[in-house]
Design a protein around this motif. Structure first.
Motif, short mmCIF file in Angstrom:
data_model
loop_
_atom_site.label_atom_id
_atom_site.label_comp_id
_atom_site.label_asym_id
_atom_site.label_seq_id
_atom_site.Cartn_x
_atom_site.Cartn_y
_atom_site.Cartn_z
N ALA A 179 1.80 1.52 -4.37
CA ALA A 179 0.80 1.83 -3.79
C ALA A 179 -0.34 1.04 -4.64
CB ALA A 179 0.31 2.99 -3.25
N GLY A 180 -0.45 1.41 -5.90
CA GLY A 180 -1.29 1.20 -6.97
C GLY A 180 -1.85 -0.09 -6.88
N ASP A 181 -0.86 -1.15 -7.06
CA ASP A 181 -1.20 -2.43 -7.21
C ASP A 181 -0.88 -3.12 -5.95
OD1 ASP A 181 0.10 -2.14 -10.30
OD2 ASP A 181 -1.91 -2.47 -9.85
N GLY A 182 -0.66 -2.32 -4.73
CA GLY A 182 -0.25 -3.20 -3.55
C GLY A 182 0.96 -3.92 -3.76
N GLY A 204 9.16 7.91 4.08
CA GLY A 204 8.40 7.41 3.15
C GLY A 204 7.46 6.38 3.15
N GLY A 205 8.22 5.34 3.74
CA GLY A 205 7.51 3.94 3.81
C GLY A 205 6.56 3.98 5.02
N LEU A 206 6.93 4.91 5.93
CA LEU A 206 5.98 4.96 6.89
C LEU A 206 4.51 5.61 6.83
CD1 LEU A 206 5.35 5.04 10.37
CD2 LEU A 206 6.77 6.97 10.29
N THR A 207 4.74 6.79 6.03
CA THR A 207 3.82 7.59 5.92
C THR A 207 3.06 7.35 4.51
OG1 THR A 207 5.12 9.23 4.55
CG2 THR A 207 4.70 9.57 6.85
N THR A 208 3.48 6.15 3.98
CA THR A 208 2.59 5.69 2.69
C THR A 208 1.36 5.11 2.85
OG1 THR A 208 2.92 4.68 0.46
CG2 THR A 208 3.66 3.48 2.33
N GLY A 209 0.34 5.06 2.13
CA GLY A 209 -0.69 4.31 2.24
C GLY A 209 -2.05 5.14 2.37
N THR A 210 -2.90 4.71 2.88
CA THR A 210 -4.26 5.47 2.90
C THR A 210 -4.59 6.35 4.11
OG1 THR A 210 -5.12 3.52 3.75
CG2 THR A 210 -5.55 3.68 1.53
N VAL A 264 9.75 11.58 -2.95
CA VAL A 264 9.37 10.22 -1.84
C VAL A 264 8.12 9.86 -2.15
CG1 VAL A 264 9.34 9.86 0.47
CG2 VAL A 264 11.25 11.16 -0.26
N GLN A 265 7.14 10.74 -2.08
CA GLN A 265 5.90 10.49 -2.11
C GLN A 265 5.33 9.67 -3.53
OE1 GLN A 265 3.35 13.86 -1.31
NE2 GLN A 265 3.51 13.28 0.95
N ARG A 266 6.22 9.89 -4.45
CA ARG A 266 6.20 9.39 -5.74
C ARG A 266 6.58 7.86 -5.79
NH1 ARG A 266 4.14 8.00 -10.25
NH2 ARG A 266 5.49 7.77 -12.19
N SER A 267 7.77 7.77 -5.14
CA SER A 267 8.36 6.54 -4.88
C SER A 267 7.64 5.61 -4.30
CB SER A 267 9.70 6.81 -4.12
OG SER A 267 10.25 5.68 -3.72
N PHE A 268 6.64 5.85 -3.51
CA PHE A 268 5.81 5.06 -2.95
C PHE A 268 4.49 4.97 -3.60
CE2 PHE A 268 8.30 3.02 0.43
CZ PHE A 268 9.01 3.74 0.75
N PRO A 296 9.93 -3.40 9.76
CA PRO A 296 8.70 -3.37 10.84
C PRO A 296 7.88 -2.13 10.43
CG PRO A 296 10.73 -3.57 12.10
CD PRO A 296 11.08 -3.45 10.45
N LEU A 297 8.09 -1.09 9.75
CA LEU A 297 7.43 0.07 9.42
C LEU A 297 6.71 -0.14 8.28
CD1 LEU A 297 9.72 3.25 9.92
CD2 LEU A 297 7.80 2.34 11.19
N VAL A 298 7.04 -0.97 7.16
CA VAL A 298 6.28 -1.45 6.14
C VAL A 298 5.20 -2.42 6.16
CG1 VAL A 298 7.44 0.20 4.39
CG2 VAL A 298 7.80 -2.66 4.84
N ASP A 299 5.76 -3.24 7.30
CA ASP A 299 4.70 -4.38 7.43
C ASP A 299 3.57 -4.16 8.07
OD1 ASP A 299 7.26 -6.89 7.95
OD2 ASP A 299 6.72 -5.96 6.06
N ASP A 300 3.05 -3.33 8.78
CA ASP A 300 1.77 -3.14 9.04
C ASP A 300 0.97 -2.27 8.01
OD1 ASP A 300 1.72 -0.01 9.71
OD2 ASP A 300 3.48 -0.68 10.95
#
Lengths: 238, 229, 43
Positions: free
Chosen positions: B77-80, B153-159, B69-73, B223-227
Protein backbone atom coordinates in the motif's frame (compact mmCIF):
# COMPACT_ATOMS: atom_id res chain seq x y z
CA UNK A 1 -50.16 1.07 3.41
CA UNK A 2 -49.06 2.67 0.21
CA UNK A 3 -45.68 4.29 -0.05
CA UNK A 4 -43.49 5.84 -2.70
CA UNK A 5 -42.20 2.46 -3.81
CA UNK A 6 -45.65 0.91 -4.19
CA UNK A 7 -47.12 -0.15 -7.47
CA UNK A 8 -50.19 -2.16 -8.44
CA UNK A 9 -48.09 -5.29 -8.27
CA UNK A 10 -46.81 -4.71 -4.76
CA UNK A 11 -50.26 -3.71 -3.53
CA UNK A 12 -51.71 -6.93 -4.89
CA UNK A 13 -48.96 -9.02 -3.37
CA UNK A 14 -49.24 -7.07 -0.13
CA UNK A 15 -52.95 -7.78 0.18
CA UNK A 16 -52.39 -11.45 -0.61
CA UNK A 17 -49.69 -11.53 2.06
CA UNK A 18 -51.94 -10.06 4.73
CA UNK A 19 -54.77 -12.44 3.88
CA UNK A 20 -52.32 -15.33 3.94
CA UNK A 21 -50.97 -14.11 7.26
CA UNK A 22 -54.42 -14.21 8.82
CA UNK A 23 -54.94 -17.78 7.61
CA UNK A 24 -51.47 -18.68 8.78
CA UNK A 25 -51.94 -17.41 12.33
CA UNK A 26 -55.40 -18.97 12.45
CA UNK A 27 -54.15 -22.39 11.43
CA UNK A 28 -50.75 -22.17 13.02
CA UNK A 29 -51.86 -21.04 16.43
CA UNK A 30 -55.44 -22.30 16.71
CA UNK A 31 -56.96 -24.57 14.11
CA UNK A 32 -54.19 -27.14 13.73
CA UNK A 33 -53.87 -29.83 16.38
CA UNK A 34 -51.09 -30.25 18.87
CA UNK A 35 -48.49 -32.77 17.87
CA UNK A 36 -48.63 -36.13 19.63
CA UNK A 37 -45.06 -35.91 20.86
CA UNK A 38 -44.21 -32.22 20.75
CA UNK A 39 -47.60 -30.79 21.70
CA UNK A 40 -47.63 -27.05 21.19
CA UNK A 41 -43.96 -26.87 20.26
CA UNK A 42 -44.64 -27.93 16.70
CA UNK A 43 -46.35 -24.57 16.07
CA UNK A 44 -42.99 -22.87 16.15
CA UNK A 45 -41.90 -25.08 13.28
CA UNK A 46 -44.59 -23.54 11.05
CA UNK A 47 -42.50 -20.37 11.13
CA UNK A 48 -39.07 -21.95 11.45
CA UNK A 49 -39.15 -24.26 8.42
CA UNK A 50 -40.57 -21.81 5.85
CA UNK A 51 -38.29 -18.99 6.95
CA UNK A 52 -35.27 -21.29 6.59
CA UNK A 53 -36.31 -22.27 3.06
CA UNK A 54 -36.90 -18.67 2.05
CA UNK A 55 -33.57 -17.62 3.54
CA UNK A 56 -31.80 -20.20 1.38
CA UNK A 57 -33.83 -19.07 -1.64
CA UNK A 58 -32.87 -15.47 -0.93
CA UNK A 59 -29.20 -16.35 -0.96
CA UNK A 60 -29.56 -18.30 -4.18
CA UNK A 61 -31.16 -15.21 -5.72
CA UNK A 62 -28.25 -13.12 -4.45
CA UNK A 63 -25.74 -15.52 -5.99
CA UNK A 64 -27.54 -15.69 -9.34
CA UNK A 65 -27.99 -11.91 -9.51
CA UNK A 66 -24.33 -11.48 -8.67
CA UNK A 67 -23.38 -13.76 -11.53
CA UNK A 68 -25.77 -11.87 -13.81
CA UNK A 69 -24.06 -8.61 -12.90
CA UNK A 70 -20.58 -10.00 -13.52
CA UNK A 71 -21.49 -11.41 -16.94
CA UNK A 72 -20.87 -8.59 -19.38
CA UNK A 73 -23.89 -9.23 -21.54
CA UNK A 74 -26.32 -8.78 -18.68
CA UNK A 75 -24.40 -6.23 -16.66
CA UNK A 76 -26.79 -3.78 -15.02
CA UNK A 77 -26.88 -2.21 -11.59
CA UNK A 78 -30.43 -3.53 -11.19
CA UNK A 79 -28.92 -6.99 -10.70
CA UNK A 80 -26.59 -5.60 -8.08
CA UNK A 81 -29.43 -3.96 -6.18
CA UNK A 82 -31.51 -7.11 -6.43
CA UNK A 83 -28.60 -9.07 -4.97
CA UNK A 84 -28.33 -6.58 -2.12
CA UNK A 85 -32.05 -6.45 -1.38
CA UNK A 86 -32.37 -10.21 -1.48
CA UNK A 87 -29.39 -10.63 0.85
CA UNK A 88 -30.92 -8.19 3.35
CA UNK A 89 -34.21 -10.07 3.38
CA UNK A 90 -32.26 -13.32 3.55
CA UNK A 91 -30.42 -12.14 6.64
CA UNK A 92 -33.76 -11.15 8.18
CA UNK A 93 -35.29 -14.57 7.50
CA UNK A 94 -32.11 -16.32 8.62
CA UNK A 95 -32.32 -14.41 11.90
CA UNK A 96 -35.92 -15.50 12.30
CA UNK A 97 -34.88 -19.08 11.54
CA UNK A 98 -32.19 -19.03 14.20
CA UNK A 99 -34.45 -17.39 16.78
CA UNK A 100 -37.41 -19.70 16.24
CA UNK A 101 -35.09 -22.71 16.00
CA UNK A 102 -33.56 -21.78 19.32
CA UNK A 103 -36.98 -21.37 20.95
CA UNK A 104 -38.15 -24.67 19.46
CA UNK A 105 -35.06 -26.38 20.81
CA UNK A 106 -35.79 -24.94 24.24
CA UNK A 107 -39.38 -26.20 24.10
CA UNK A 108 -38.52 -29.65 22.72
CA UNK A 109 -35.22 -30.55 24.36
CA UNK A 110 -34.65 -27.87 26.96
CA UNK A 111 -31.59 -26.40 25.24
CA UNK A 112 -31.35 -23.17 23.28
CA UNK A 113 -28.54 -24.42 21.06
CA UNK A 114 -27.01 -27.63 19.72
CA UNK A 115 -23.71 -27.99 17.90
CA UNK A 116 -25.01 -30.09 15.06
CA UNK A 117 -24.30 -29.52 11.41
CA UNK A 118 -27.66 -28.00 10.53
CA UNK A 119 -27.72 -25.38 13.25
CA UNK A 120 -24.03 -24.56 12.92
CA UNK A 121 -24.17 -24.19 9.14
CA UNK A 122 -27.22 -21.93 9.48
CA UNK A 123 -25.41 -19.72 11.97
CA UNK A 124 -22.40 -19.69 9.70
CA UNK A 125 -24.53 -18.62 6.71
CA UNK A 126 -25.96 -15.81 8.80
CA UNK A 127 -22.52 -14.45 9.68
CA UNK A 128 -21.26 -14.85 6.12
CA UNK A 129 -24.09 -12.74 4.76
CA UNK A 130 -23.60 -10.14 7.44
CA UNK A 131 -20.08 -9.93 6.03
CA UNK A 132 -21.51 -9.59 2.52
CA UNK A 133 -23.71 -6.69 3.63
CA UNK A 134 -20.69 -5.08 5.30
CA UNK A 135 -18.76 -5.33 2.02
CA UNK A 136 -21.66 -3.61 0.25
CA UNK A 137 -21.19 -0.69 2.61
CA UNK A 138 -17.52 -0.17 1.80
CA UNK A 139 -18.09 2.80 -0.45
CA UNK A 140 -16.76 3.74 -3.83
CA UNK A 141 -18.73 4.02 -7.02
CA UNK A 142 -21.85 1.95 -7.64
CA UNK A 143 -19.96 -0.19 -10.14
CA UNK A 144 -17.10 -0.84 -7.70
CA UNK A 145 -19.57 -1.84 -5.01
CA UNK A 146 -21.40 -4.08 -7.44
CA UNK A 147 -18.32 -5.90 -8.69
CA UNK A 148 -16.79 -6.32 -5.25
CA UNK A 149 -20.00 -7.64 -3.68
CA UNK A 150 -20.67 -9.93 -6.61
CA UNK A 151 -17.28 -11.61 -6.24
CA UNK A 152 -17.79 -11.94 -2.47
CA UNK A 153 -21.25 -13.45 -3.01
CA UNK A 154 -19.88 -16.06 -5.41
CA UNK A 155 -17.02 -16.89 -3.05
CA UNK A 156 -19.65 -17.43 -0.37
CA UNK A 157 -21.32 -19.97 -2.65
CA UNK A 158 -17.96 -21.75 -2.74
CA UNK A 159 -17.43 -21.62 1.03
CA UNK A 160 -20.81 -22.81 2.15
CA UNK A 161 -20.61 -26.42 0.92
CA UNK A 162 -17.07 -26.64 2.37
CA UNK A 163 -18.25 -25.43 5.75
CA UNK A 164 -21.30 -27.67 5.61
CA UNK A 165 -19.23 -30.76 4.88
CA UNK A 166 -16.59 -30.08 7.47
CA UNK A 167 -19.20 -29.37 10.16
CA UNK A 168 -21.22 -32.43 9.08
CA UNK A 169 -18.15 -34.67 9.48
CA UNK A 170 -17.38 -33.01 12.76
CA UNK A 171 -20.85 -33.42 14.25
CA UNK A 172 -22.94 -35.81 12.16
CA UNK A 173 -26.69 -35.41 12.42
CA UNK A 174 -27.96 -38.13 14.70
CA UNK A 175 -30.94 -40.24 13.78
CA UNK A 176 -33.03 -38.94 16.66
CA UNK A 177 -32.86 -35.35 15.59
CA UNK A 178 -34.34 -36.01 12.18
CA UNK A 179 -37.09 -38.12 13.68
CA UNK A 180 -38.06 -35.22 15.89
CA UNK A 181 -39.43 -33.44 12.83
CA UNK A 182 -41.03 -36.75 11.80
CA UNK A 183 -44.57 -37.27 10.75
CA UNK A 184 -46.91 -34.35 10.39
CA UNK A 185 -50.48 -35.11 9.59
CA UNK A 186 -52.96 -33.25 7.48
CA UNK A 187 -53.82 -29.99 9.19
CA UNK A 188 -50.27 -29.64 10.40
CA UNK A 189 -48.91 -30.14 6.90
CA UNK A 190 -51.43 -27.61 5.68
CA UNK A 191 -50.25 -25.04 8.22
CA UNK A 192 -46.71 -25.60 7.06
CA UNK A 193 -47.85 -25.18 3.46
CA UNK A 194 -49.62 -21.91 4.27
CA UNK A 195 -46.46 -20.82 6.03
CA UNK A 196 -44.39 -21.42 2.91
CA UNK A 197 -46.86 -19.47 0.77
CA UNK A 198 -46.99 -16.55 3.19
CA UNK A 199 -43.25 -16.33 3.58
CA UNK A 200 -42.72 -16.52 -0.17
CA UNK A 201 -45.19 -13.65 -0.71
CA UNK A 202 -43.52 -11.73 2.09
CA UNK A 203 -40.10 -12.29 0.52
CA UNK A 204 -41.22 -11.05 -2.90
CA UNK A 205 -42.98 -8.02 -1.41
CA UNK A 206 -40.00 -7.07 0.76
CA UNK A 207 -37.45 -7.51 -2.03
CA UNK A 208 -39.48 -5.47 -4.51
CA UNK A 209 -39.78 -2.57 -2.10
CA UNK A 210 -36.23 -2.81 -0.82
CA UNK A 211 -34.76 -2.97 -4.31
CA UNK A 212 -36.58 0.24 -5.25
CA UNK A 213 -35.36 1.92 -2.09
CA UNK A 214 -31.80 0.96 -3.04
CA UNK A 215 -32.39 2.40 -6.51
CA UNK A 216 -33.52 5.68 -4.93
CA UNK A 217 -30.46 5.66 -2.72
CA UNK A 218 -28.17 5.26 -5.72
CA UNK A 219 -30.06 8.00 -7.57
CA UNK A 220 -29.70 10.31 -4.58
CA UNK A 221 -25.96 9.63 -4.49
CA UNK A 222 -25.71 10.49 -8.16
CA UNK A 223 -27.82 13.62 -7.73
CA UNK A 224 -25.80 14.54 -4.71
CA UNK A 225 -22.68 14.53 -6.79
CA UNK A 226 -24.26 16.62 -9.55
CA UNK A 227 -25.58 19.04 -6.98
CA UNK A 228 -22.17 19.40 -5.34
CA UNK A 229 -20.52 20.02 -8.71
CA UNK A 230 -23.16 22.62 -9.57
CA UNK A 231 -22.50 24.34 -6.23
CA UNK A 232 -18.76 24.42 -6.90
CA UNK A 233 -19.36 25.94 -10.31
CA UNK A 234 -21.57 28.60 -8.79
CA UNK A 235 -18.91 29.44 -6.23
CA UNK A 236 -16.25 29.62 -8.91
CA UNK A 237 -18.28 32.03 -11.00
CA UNK A 238 -18.93 34.42 -8.13
CA UNK B 1 6.30 -12.54 -18.49
CA UNK B 2 4.54 -15.73 -17.54
CA UNK B 3 2.28 -16.02 -14.54
CA UNK B 4 4.62 -18.57 -13.02
CA UNK B 5 7.63 -16.29 -13.26
CA UNK B 6 5.61 -13.50 -11.66
CA UNK B 7 4.58 -15.87 -8.87
CA UNK B 8 8.18 -16.73 -8.07
CA UNK B 9 9.25 -13.10 -8.15
CA UNK B 10 6.40 -11.85 -5.95
CA UNK B 11 6.84 -14.69 -3.44
CA UNK B 12 10.57 -14.06 -3.24
CA UNK B 13 10.00 -10.33 -2.84
CA UNK B 14 7.51 -10.77 -0.01
CA UNK B 15 9.75 -13.23 1.81
CA UNK B 16 12.80 -11.05 1.36
CA UNK B 17 10.89 -8.07 2.82
CA UNK B 18 9.90 -10.23 5.76
CA UNK B 19 13.47 -11.44 6.30
CA UNK B 20 14.72 -7.88 6.41
CA UNK B 21 11.95 -6.37 8.52
CA UNK B 22 11.44 -9.38 10.77
CA UNK B 23 7.87 -8.40 11.56
CA UNK B 24 6.87 -12.05 11.88
CA UNK B 25 9.58 -12.84 14.42
CA UNK B 26 9.48 -9.59 16.33
CA UNK B 27 5.78 -8.86 16.49
CA UNK B 28 3.57 -11.71 15.38
CA UNK B 29 5.33 -14.53 17.17
CA UNK B 30 5.28 -12.81 20.57
CA UNK B 31 1.61 -12.03 20.02
CA UNK B 32 0.91 -15.69 19.26
CA UNK B 33 2.94 -16.84 22.25
CA UNK B 34 1.08 -14.48 24.56
CA UNK B 35 -2.18 -15.82 23.17
CA UNK B 36 -1.09 -19.34 24.09
CA UNK B 37 -0.25 -18.19 27.61
CA UNK B 38 -3.60 -16.41 27.93
CA UNK B 39 -5.36 -19.62 26.92
CA UNK B 40 -3.69 -21.34 29.85
CA UNK B 41 -4.88 -18.59 32.19
CA UNK B 42 -8.41 -18.83 30.86
CA UNK B 43 -8.71 -22.61 30.89
CA UNK B 44 -7.04 -23.12 34.23
CA UNK B 45 -6.63 -26.93 34.12
CA UNK B 46 -3.32 -28.48 33.12
CA UNK B 47 -4.68 -31.88 32.10
CA UNK B 48 -7.23 -30.11 29.91
CA UNK B 49 -4.48 -28.18 28.13
CA UNK B 50 -2.87 -31.30 26.67
CA UNK B 51 -6.25 -32.37 25.39
CA UNK B 52 -7.08 -29.05 23.71
CA UNK B 53 -3.56 -28.08 22.65
CA UNK B 54 -4.18 -28.77 18.94
CA UNK B 55 -7.19 -26.46 18.91
CA UNK B 56 -5.31 -23.76 20.78
CA UNK B 57 -2.34 -23.87 18.43
CA UNK B 58 -4.58 -23.49 15.40
CA UNK B 59 -6.64 -20.75 17.05
CA UNK B 60 -3.47 -18.82 17.83
CA UNK B 61 -2.41 -19.34 14.21
CA UNK B 62 -5.70 -17.99 12.87
CA UNK B 63 -5.66 -14.88 15.05
CA UNK B 64 -2.03 -14.20 14.18
CA UNK B 65 -2.83 -14.74 10.54
CA UNK B 66 -5.02 -11.63 10.57
CA UNK B 67 -1.95 -9.57 11.41
CA UNK B 68 0.26 -11.32 8.85
CA UNK B 69 -2.31 -10.84 6.06
CA UNK B 70 -2.68 -7.16 6.79
CA UNK B 71 1.09 -6.83 6.84
CA UNK B 72 1.30 -8.63 3.50
CA UNK B 73 -0.80 -5.92 1.90
CA UNK B 74 0.51 -3.04 3.94
CA UNK B 75 3.90 -3.50 2.26
CA UNK B 76 2.19 -2.87 -1.07
CA UNK B 77 0.00 0.00 0.00
CA UNK B 78 2.79 2.40 0.89
CA UNK B 79 3.93 3.16 -2.63
CA UNK B 80 0.80 1.96 -4.37
CA UNK B 81 2.91 -0.96 -5.53
CA UNK B 82 -0.01 -3.29 -6.17
CA UNK B 83 -1.76 -0.78 -8.40
CA UNK B 84 1.47 -0.06 -10.23
CA UNK B 85 1.92 -3.75 -10.94
CA UNK B 86 -1.60 -4.11 -12.24
CA UNK B 87 -1.44 -1.00 -14.38
CA UNK B 88 1.79 -2.32 -15.87
CA UNK B 89 -0.16 -5.36 -16.98
CA UNK B 90 1.30 -7.92 -14.59
CA UNK B 91 -1.10 -10.89 -14.50
CA UNK B 92 -3.22 -10.81 -11.35
CA UNK B 93 -2.98 -14.59 -11.00
CA UNK B 94 0.79 -14.40 -10.71
CA UNK B 95 0.59 -11.79 -7.98
CA UNK B 96 -2.10 -13.81 -6.21
CA UNK B 97 -0.21 -17.08 -6.09
CA UNK B 98 3.05 -15.33 -5.25
CA UNK B 99 1.60 -13.55 -2.25
CA UNK B 100 -0.30 -16.67 -1.21
CA UNK B 101 2.90 -18.72 -1.31
CA UNK B 102 4.79 -16.20 0.80
CA UNK B 103 1.91 -16.06 3.26
CA UNK B 104 1.82 -19.88 3.48
CA UNK B 105 5.55 -20.04 4.18
CA UNK B 106 5.27 -17.45 6.94
CA UNK B 107 2.35 -19.34 8.47
CA UNK B 108 4.32 -22.59 8.39
CA UNK B 109 7.17 -20.95 10.28
CA UNK B 110 4.67 -19.60 12.78
CA UNK B 111 2.98 -22.99 13.22
CA UNK B 112 6.29 -24.75 13.78
CA UNK B 113 7.17 -22.34 16.54
CA UNK B 114 3.70 -22.60 18.05
CA UNK B 115 3.87 -26.38 18.15
CA UNK B 116 7.22 -26.03 19.91
CA UNK B 117 5.52 -23.70 22.39
CA UNK B 118 2.77 -26.27 22.90
CA UNK B 119 5.45 -28.87 23.62
CA UNK B 120 6.76 -26.65 26.38
CA UNK B 121 3.65 -24.91 27.71
CA UNK B 122 0.98 -27.59 27.35
CA UNK B 123 3.15 -30.71 27.61
CA UNK B 124 2.10 -31.93 24.18
CA UNK B 125 3.95 -35.03 23.07
CA UNK B 126 4.85 -35.93 19.48
CA UNK B 127 5.46 -39.57 18.57
CA UNK B 128 7.09 -40.85 15.38
CA UNK B 129 4.05 -42.16 13.56
CA UNK B 130 2.06 -39.00 14.02
CA UNK B 131 4.75 -36.59 12.89
CA UNK B 132 4.21 -37.35 9.21
CA UNK B 133 0.48 -36.66 9.57
CA UNK B 134 1.25 -33.52 11.52
CA UNK B 135 3.57 -32.10 8.89
CA UNK B 136 1.25 -32.97 6.01
CA UNK B 137 -1.78 -31.47 7.66
CA UNK B 138 0.13 -28.31 8.53
CA UNK B 139 1.28 -28.02 4.92
CA UNK B 140 -2.22 -28.52 3.52
CA UNK B 141 -3.76 -26.14 6.03
CA UNK B 142 -1.15 -23.45 5.41
CA UNK B 143 -1.71 -23.61 1.66
CA UNK B 144 -5.43 -23.12 2.16
CA UNK B 145 -4.92 -20.31 4.64
CA UNK B 146 -2.40 -18.60 2.37
CA UNK B 147 -4.80 -18.68 -0.57
CA UNK B 148 -7.84 -17.51 1.37
CA UNK B 149 -5.91 -14.93 3.37
CA UNK B 150 -4.46 -13.33 0.25
CA UNK B 151 -7.88 -13.25 -1.38
CA UNK B 152 -9.72 -11.51 1.43
CA UNK B 153 -6.66 -9.48 2.33
CA UNK B 154 -6.73 -8.02 -1.17
CA UNK B 155 -10.39 -7.15 -0.75
CA UNK B 156 -9.96 -5.36 2.56
CA UNK B 157 -6.73 -3.55 1.85
CA UNK B 158 -6.64 0.16 1.29
CA UNK B 159 -7.92 3.25 2.90
CA UNK B 160 -11.12 4.24 4.68
CA UNK B 161 -10.94 1.69 7.47
CA UNK B 162 -11.52 -1.40 5.41
CA UNK B 163 -9.03 -3.45 7.36
CA UNK B 164 -11.43 -3.86 10.27
CA UNK B 165 -13.60 -5.91 7.95
CA UNK B 166 -10.92 -8.60 7.52
CA UNK B 167 -11.69 -10.61 10.69
CA UNK B 168 -15.45 -10.64 10.00
CA UNK B 169 -14.92 -11.89 6.47
CA UNK B 170 -11.95 -14.19 6.95
CA UNK B 171 -12.67 -16.07 10.16
CA UNK B 172 -15.93 -17.68 9.00
CA UNK B 173 -14.28 -18.71 5.75
CA UNK B 174 -11.38 -20.47 7.48
CA UNK B 175 -13.68 -22.46 9.77
CA UNK B 176 -13.23 -25.67 7.71
CA UNK B 177 -9.45 -25.32 8.02
CA UNK B 178 -9.74 -24.90 11.78
CA UNK B 179 -11.94 -27.98 12.06
CA UNK B 180 -9.83 -30.10 9.70
CA UNK B 181 -6.42 -29.06 10.95
CA UNK B 182 -7.40 -29.47 14.59
CA UNK B 183 -8.86 -32.96 14.04
CA UNK B 184 -5.82 -34.05 12.02
CA UNK B 185 -3.47 -32.68 14.68
CA UNK B 186 -5.43 -34.43 17.42
CA UNK B 187 -4.99 -37.69 15.51
CA UNK B 188 -1.30 -37.01 15.01
CA UNK B 189 -0.72 -36.24 18.68
CA UNK B 190 -2.88 -39.07 19.91
CA UNK B 191 -5.23 -36.89 21.96
CA UNK B 192 -8.95 -37.39 21.81
CA UNK B 193 -10.58 -40.48 20.39
CA UNK B 194 -9.68 -39.88 16.76
CA UNK B 195 -7.83 -42.45 14.66
CA UNK B 196 -4.97 -41.80 12.25
CA UNK B 197 -7.21 -42.83 9.37
CA UNK B 198 -9.70 -40.17 10.27
CA UNK B 199 -6.83 -37.75 10.55
CA UNK B 200 -5.84 -38.46 6.97
CA UNK B 201 -9.45 -38.03 5.86
CA UNK B 202 -9.35 -34.56 7.34
CA UNK B 203 -6.14 -33.87 5.41
CA UNK B 204 -8.06 -34.76 2.26
CA UNK B 205 -10.60 -32.11 3.19
CA UNK B 206 -7.83 -29.56 3.73
CA UNK B 207 -6.37 -30.33 0.30
CA UNK B 208 -9.82 -30.01 -1.32
CA UNK B 209 -10.29 -26.68 0.41
CA UNK B 210 -6.95 -25.41 -0.87
CA UNK B 211 -7.71 -26.58 -4.41
CA UNK B 212 -11.16 -25.00 -4.52
CA UNK B 213 -9.99 -21.69 -3.13
CA UNK B 214 -6.92 -21.78 -5.35
CA UNK B 215 -9.22 -21.86 -8.35
CA UNK B 216 -11.79 -19.44 -6.95
CA UNK B 217 -9.14 -17.06 -5.73
CA UNK B 218 -7.19 -16.97 -8.97
CA UNK B 219 -10.38 -15.86 -10.72
CA UNK B 220 -11.61 -13.49 -8.04
CA UNK B 221 -8.39 -11.80 -6.96
CA UNK B 222 -8.01 -9.67 -10.08
CA UNK B 223 -11.47 -8.08 -9.96
CA UNK B 224 -11.21 -7.58 -6.21
CA UNK B 225 -7.93 -5.64 -6.20
CA UNK B 226 -8.53 -3.79 -9.43
CA UNK B 227 -10.99 -1.38 -7.96
CA UNK B 228 -9.49 1.27 -5.77
CA UNK B 229 -11.38 3.77 -3.77
CA UNK C 1 -44.97 -22.40 29.66
CA UNK C 2 -44.61 -23.83 26.18
CA UNK C 3 -47.41 -21.57 25.02
CA UNK C 4 -45.31 -18.64 26.11
CA UNK C 5 -42.46 -19.64 23.80
CA UNK C 6 -44.86 -20.25 20.92
CA UNK C 7 -46.47 -16.83 21.33
CA UNK C 8 -43.04 -15.24 21.67
CA UNK C 9 -41.87 -16.71 18.38
CA UNK C 10 -44.95 -15.47 16.50
CA UNK C 11 -44.85 -12.01 18.07
CA UNK C 12 -41.09 -11.62 17.61
CA UNK C 13 -41.22 -12.76 13.99
CA UNK C 14 -44.14 -10.73 12.72
CA UNK C 15 -43.60 -7.83 15.08
CA UNK C 16 -39.98 -7.60 13.99
CA UNK C 17 -40.92 -7.69 10.32
CA UNK C 18 -43.59 -5.01 10.88
CA UNK C 19 -41.12 -2.70 12.60
CA UNK C 20 -38.53 -3.11 9.85
CA UNK C 21 -41.17 -2.47 7.19
CA UNK C 22 -42.27 0.72 8.97
CA UNK C 23 -38.67 1.95 9.17
CA UNK C 24 -38.09 1.16 5.49
CA UNK C 25 -41.28 2.97 4.44
CA UNK C 26 -40.35 6.08 6.39
CA UNK C 27 -36.92 6.28 4.79
CA UNK C 28 -38.46 5.63 1.38
CA UNK C 29 -40.86 8.51 1.87
CA UNK C 30 -38.10 10.97 2.72
CA UNK C 31 -35.95 9.86 -0.19
CA UNK C 32 -38.84 9.97 -2.63
CA UNK C 33 -39.54 13.57 -1.65
CA UNK C 34 -36.03 14.58 -2.68
CA UNK C 35 -36.02 12.82 -6.02
CA UNK C 36 -37.63 13.79 -9.35
CA UNK C 37 -40.09 11.32 -10.85
CA UNK C 38 -37.76 10.15 -13.60
CA UNK C 39 -35.58 8.60 -10.90
CA UNK C 40 -38.60 6.56 -9.77
CA UNK C 41 -39.50 4.71 -12.98
CA UNK C 42 -41.78 2.17 -11.34
CA UNK C 43 -44.57 4.69 -10.70
Amino acid sequence: MSGPTSTRATRAIGIATIVGLIWFVAFGLFLSPDDAVQRKGVRILYIHVPSAWLAYLAFIVTAVSSAAYLWKRTRSLTWDRLAGASAEVGVLFMGITLLTGSLWGRVSWGVYWVWDSRVTTTAFLFVTYLGYLAVRGLGGSHEQRARRSAVVALLAVLEIPLVHFSVEWWRPLHQQESIAKGKLQNLMLFSLFVGVIVFTLLYVWLVMHRQRVLAMQDALDDRGLEFAIAERRQEASL
Amino acid sequence: MTSFAVTKLVAAKDLRIELRSRVLINQVLPFAAITMVLFAFALDQDDLLVRVAPGLVWLATLFSMLVVVQRSFAVEAGDGALDALRVAGVPAQGIYFGKAAALAVQLLVLETLLFAAAFVLYSSRFDGAGVFLLITSALAASCGLGLVGTLYGGLTTGTKGRESLLPLLLLPVVAPVLIGATRATEAALGVGRISMQEGWAWVALLVTYALLFGIGGSIGFGPLVDDTA
Amino acid sequence: MKTGFVILSYVATFGGIAILVAVMMRRARSMSARLPPEDQPWT
